[in-house]
Design a protein around this motif. Structure first.
Motif, PDB file in Angstrom:
ATOM      1  N   GLU A  46       0.833  -1.204   0.000  1.00 29.19           N
ATOM      2  CA  GLU A  46       0.000   0.000   0.000  1.00 29.19           C
ATOM      3  C   GLU A  46       0.871   1.259   0.000  1.00 29.19           C
ATOM      4  N   HIS A  47       1.906   1.258   0.835  1.00 30.13           N
ATOM      5  CA  HIS A  47       2.805   2.410   0.890  1.00 30.13           C
ATOM      6  C   HIS A  47       3.554   2.559  -0.426  1.00 30.13           C
ATOM      7  N   ALA A  48       3.966   1.446  -1.022  1.00 35.85           N
ATOM      8  CA  ALA A  48       4.656   1.505  -2.313  1.00 35.85           C
ATOM      9  C   ALA A  48       3.758   2.122  -3.378  1.00 35.85           C
ATOM     10  N   ALA A  49       2.477   1.725  -3.390  1.00 34.58           N
ATOM     11  CA  ALA A  49       1.538   2.282  -4.370  1.00 34.58           C
ATOM     12  C   ALA A  49       1.361   3.788  -4.165  1.00 34.58           C
ATOM     13  N   GLU A  50       1.324   4.213  -2.901  1.00 38.34           N
ATOM     14  CA  GLU A  50       1.198   5.647  -2.614  1.00 38.34           C
ATOM     15  C   GLU A  50       2.416   6.409  -3.125  1.00 38.34           C
ATOM     16  N   ARG A  51       3.606   5.840  -2.957  1.00 34.20           N
ATOM     17  CA  ARG A  51       4.823   6.516  -3.413  1.00 34.20           C
ATOM     18  C   ARG A  51       4.822   6.646  -4.933  1.00 34.20           C
TER      19      ARG A  51
END
Length: 265
Positions: free
Chosen positions: A83-88
């Protein structure tokens, strides 16, 4: 659990996938850009599919952003949550779009400054420091710093309150666009001095047009990287027992569809 049919690669074989040397591969692993490789009984590194996916993703991001930003981003993509990777990744596209809007605003400001050079200034059109900072997407402290460096010359009202007229707004737009493009304070100062002294905006227009072209190149390169990033994150989700797409039948069908009618019987 490892797939027994999964190809195991040496350091040299992994590097050949993207024309990197064995030392480059080792350096990328040391920096956390590649997942840590397991060691065989002989002590040699053994790389698998996740390493190949991460290496290809890094190479694509380096082409789009430059090696340093890509090196900073990759550990979050392989070590943080998906999820954090997608946000970045979403933020990368948003940053390009925001910078493009700033450059275009600077170009419009130049055109307006030339067209309105002889027009009287209307005080109601002035902006306060907070308003201008918000419009440019910078901090008020940045505007104060640019003022100290002579890049922007706001007017002063009673009580030393800053007021930015059309010329100061244009100067701030130029400064914001050039600073976001990597230009140092001395270079920006020379350009703005030329605009003030001679009204010559050709160099600024050329620089900003080149910046727009570079942003377009970056957008296209990010699209090229998207396939590698998708493969990387899909592999991570598969390891977690999840998927990038909803399982068949998980989404409700349209009202009145055959499936919904059968479900209601």
């Amino acid at each position: 659990m490892q797939n027994p049919q999964e190809q195991v690669m040496t350091t040299a074989a992994l590097g050949r996938l993207v024309d990197y040397s064995t030392q480059q591969v080792r350096d990328l692993e040391r920096l956390g850009i590649l997942p840590a490789a397991e060691r065989g009984a002989n002590g040699y590194r053994r790389y698998r599919t996740p390493h190949a996916l991460a290496l290809r993703a890094y190479r694509a991001l380096a082409a789009a952003l430059g090696p340093v930003p890509a090196r900073r981003l990759m550990p979050a993509l392989i070590g943080g949550s998906v999820e954090h990777a997608a946000e970045r990744i979403d933020a990368l596209h948003a940053d390009v779009a925001l910078e493009r809007s700033r450059v275009r605003a600077a170009l419009r400001g130049l055109e307006d400054a030339v067209a309105e050079a002889d027009d009287p200034f209307v005080e109601d059109d002035a902006m306060a420091i907070g308003e201008l900072a918000q419009a440019l997407g910078v901090r008020s402290s940045a505007l104060r710093h640019w003022e100290r460096e002579g890049l922007v010359r706001p007017l002063r009202r009673a009580g030393s309150v800053r007021s930015y007229d059309s010329l100061a707004i244009t100067e701030a737009r130029i400064a914001a666009a050039l600073r976001s493009g990597g230009y140092g304070i001395p270079a920006v100062s020379r350009i703005i001095d030329e605009v003030r002294a001679h009204g010559d905006t050709e160099d600024v227009q050329r620089i900003l047009a080149e910046r727009l072209a570079d942003l377009t190149r970056r957008s296209v390169a990010l699209l090229a990287a998207a396939g590698h990033l998708h493969a990387l994150l899909a592999e991570r989700l598969a390891e977690e027992g999840s998927s990038l797409t909803p399982p068949p039948g998980s989404a409700p069908g349209p009202r009145g569809s055959a499936d919904s009618r059968r479900g209601g019987r």
